[in-house]
Scaffold this motif. Sequence first.
Motif, PDB file in Angstrom:
ATOM      1  N   GLU A 145       0.747  -1.361   0.002  1.00 10.35           N
ATOM      2  CA  GLU A 145       0.053  -0.080   0.057  1.00 10.35           C
ATOM      3  C   GLU A 145       0.775   1.047  -0.018  1.00 10.35           C
ATOM      4  O   GLU A 145       0.749   2.361  -0.793  1.00 10.35           O
ATOM      5  CB  GLU A 145      -1.036  -0.191   1.221  1.00 10.35           C
ATOM      6  N   ALA A 146       1.983   1.152   0.668  1.00  8.27           N
ATOM      7  CA  ALA A 146       2.654   2.335   0.676  1.00  8.27           C
ATOM      8  C   ALA A 146       3.545   2.555  -0.617  1.00  8.27           C
ATOM      9  O   ALA A 146       3.956   3.933  -1.009  1.00  8.27           O
ATOM     10  CB  ALA A 146       3.899   2.138   1.770  1.00  8.27           C
ATOM     11  N   THR A 147       3.830   1.542  -1.213  1.00 11.04           N
ATOM     12  CA  THR A 147       4.474   1.724  -2.567  1.00 11.04           C
ATOM     13  C   THR A 147       3.272   2.315  -3.502  1.00 11.04           C
ATOM     14  O   THR A 147       4.017   3.159  -4.317  1.00 11.04           O
ATOM     15  CB  THR A 147       5.025   0.290  -3.034  1.00 11.04           C
ATOM     16  N   ARG A 148       2.236   2.113  -3.529  1.00 12.30           N
ATOM     17  CA  ARG A 148       1.407   2.712  -4.296  1.00 12.30           C
ATOM     18  C   ARG A 148       0.753   3.943  -4.120  1.00 12.30           C
ATOM     19  O   ARG A 148       0.102   4.839  -4.709  1.00 12.30           O
ATOM     20  CB  ARG A 148       0.069   1.990  -4.190  1.00 12.30           C
ATOM     21  N   LEU A 149       1.378   4.921  -3.169  1.00 15.33           N
ATOM     22  CA  LEU A 149       1.100   6.092  -2.831  1.00 15.33           C
ATOM     23  C   LEU A 149       1.860   7.042  -3.811  1.00 15.33           C
ATOM     24  O   LEU A 149       2.879   6.615  -4.436  1.00 15.33           O
ATOM     25  CB  LEU A 149       1.693   6.545  -1.502  1.00 15.33           C
ATOM     26  N   ASP A 150       1.270   8.107  -4.231  1.00 11.67           N
ATOM     27  CA  ASP A 150       1.908   9.079  -5.162  1.00 11.67           C
ATOM     28  C   ASP A 150       3.177   9.499  -4.570  1.00 11.67           C
ATOM     29  O   ASP A 150       3.300  10.147  -3.556  1.00 11.67           O
ATOM     30  CB  ASP A 150       0.995  10.364  -5.298  1.00 11.67           C
ATOM     31  N   THR A 162      -2.893   8.084   6.937  1.00  9.45           N
ATOM     32  CA  THR A 162      -4.495   8.048   6.697  1.00  9.45           C
ATOM     33  C   THR A 162      -4.720   6.737   5.930  1.00  9.45           C
ATOM     34  O   THR A 162      -5.922   6.257   5.883  1.00  9.45           O
ATOM     35  CB  THR A 162      -4.878   9.286   5.942  1.00  9.45           C
ATOM     36  N   GLU A 163      -3.745   6.252   4.922  1.00  6.94           N
ATOM     37  CA  GLU A 163      -4.185   5.234   4.170  1.00  6.94           C
ATOM     38  C   GLU A 163      -3.671   3.864   4.651  1.00  6.94           C
ATOM     39  O   GLU A 163      -4.333   3.142   5.395  1.00  6.94           O
ATOM     40  CB  GLU A 163      -4.003   5.425   2.730  1.00  6.94           C
ATOM     41  N   PRO A 164      -2.432   3.371   4.388  1.00  6.19           N
ATOM     42  CA  PRO A 164      -1.767   2.095   4.778  1.00  6.19           C
ATOM     43  C   PRO A 164      -1.670   1.972   6.339  1.00  6.19           C
ATOM     44  O   PRO A 164      -2.216   0.960   6.599  1.00  6.19           O
ATOM     45  CB  PRO A 164      -0.478   2.285   4.130  1.00  6.19           C
ATOM     46  N   LEU A 165      -1.222   2.879   7.152  1.00  5.23           N
ATOM     47  CA  LEU A 165      -1.257   2.478   8.598  1.00  5.23           C
ATOM     48  C   LEU A 165      -2.586   2.389   9.233  1.00  5.23           C
ATOM     49  O   LEU A 165      -2.688   1.882  10.009  1.00  5.23           O
ATOM     50  CB  LEU A 165      -0.369   3.764   9.281  1.00  5.23           C
ATOM     51  N   THR A 166      -3.420   3.141   8.679  1.00  5.95           N
ATOM     52  CA  THR A 166      -4.853   3.296   9.189  1.00  5.95           C
ATOM     53  C   THR A 166      -5.610   1.798   9.056  1.00  5.95           C
ATOM     54  O   THR A 166      -6.248   1.360   9.560  1.00  5.95           O
ATOM     55  CB  THR A 166      -5.656   4.557   8.697  1.00  5.95           C
ATOM     56  N   HIS A 167      -5.368   1.665   7.445  1.00  7.88           N
ATOM     57  CA  HIS A 167      -6.062   0.270   7.218  1.00  7.88           C
ATOM     58  C   HIS A 167      -5.471  -0.790   8.105  1.00  7.88           C
ATOM     59  O   HIS A 167      -6.071  -1.765   8.241  1.00  7.88           O
ATOM     60  CB  HIS A 167      -5.492   0.113   5.528  1.00  7.88           C
ATOM     61  N   ALA A 168      -4.087  -0.939   8.220  1.00  5.33           N
ATOM     62  CA  ALA A 168      -3.304  -1.923   8.810  1.00  5.33           C
ATOM     63  C   ALA A 168      -3.910  -2.105  10.293  1.00  5.33           C
ATOM     64  O   ALA A 168      -4.274  -3.103  10.846  1.00  5.33           O
ATOM     65  CB  ALA A 168      -1.860  -1.553   8.839  1.00  5.33           C
ATOM     66  N   ARG A 169      -4.058  -0.818  11.136  1.00  7.08           N
ATOM     67  CA  ARG A 169      -4.496  -0.813  12.165  1.00  7.08           C
ATOM     68  C   ARG A 169      -6.049  -1.186  12.352  1.00  7.08           C
ATOM     69  O   ARG A 169      -6.438  -2.064  13.453  1.00  7.08           O
ATOM     70  CB  ARG A 169      -4.455   0.534  13.068  1.00  7.08           C
ATOM     71  N   GLU A 170      -6.960  -0.935  11.534  1.00  7.54           N
ATOM     72  CA  GLU A 170      -8.255  -1.528  11.411  1.00  7.54           C
ATOM     73  C   GLU A 170      -8.574  -2.593  11.219  1.00  7.54           C
ATOM     74  O   GLU A 170      -9.274  -3.478  11.610  1.00  7.54           O
ATOM     75  CB  GLU A 170      -9.044  -0.200  10.624  1.00  7.54           C
TER      76      GLU A 170
END
Length: 195
Positions: A119-124, A163-171
């Motif tokens: 997910e982090a690799t796909r960030l802009d 807001t994206e990868p870390l939040t998704h992983a936590r949730e």
Amino acid sequence: MRAVLRGVNRVLIGVVGLLLVVLGGSVLAVGLGVRPPAWWIYGGPHDVLLGVARRTRWRETGWWWPTVIAVLAVLVLLALWWLIAVLRRRRLAEVLVDTGDGEGALLRGRALESVLTDEATRLDGVAYAQATLTGRRGAPKARVRLRMEPDVDPGTALHELITEPLTHARESAGLAALPAEVRLKAVKHRAERVS
């Protein structure tokens, strides 16, 4: 810093291993009857490493044997500390996921690391990403390294990561919190000749 410590650790293990192999092999060779060079520590299979003259040389001085024992004790403690540091796991093997029924489930740490990395690799603007989980299985911590393109704003990239990868992983793991240490680095492009 970790890469330097890892390199130093490998060099030290290699040097100590080589030294032990050479000394052990020489003791075995002399014990089997191979004649050692004249400068070697002992001369033959019936020779002792510390003879009576060497052992009793410092008997009159009261500081010698306590100093030798203290130095050897410190060396043993350092060797034990080194062994524990080498054997200790740096990465988290599994994460305890709260399923809501009081039982819980175990998620492989590598799987969560892989999803975070993807997910982090796909960030802009992210050229490379690597995520590692540390801590305890009930309270994991994330270490994320990002290599950014030169024109990307670090604050924006950090905000998107949170807001994206870390939040998704936590949730997805049902964690109350997922503290993260993020290291940002810019990609260095080689200069190209334009004609």
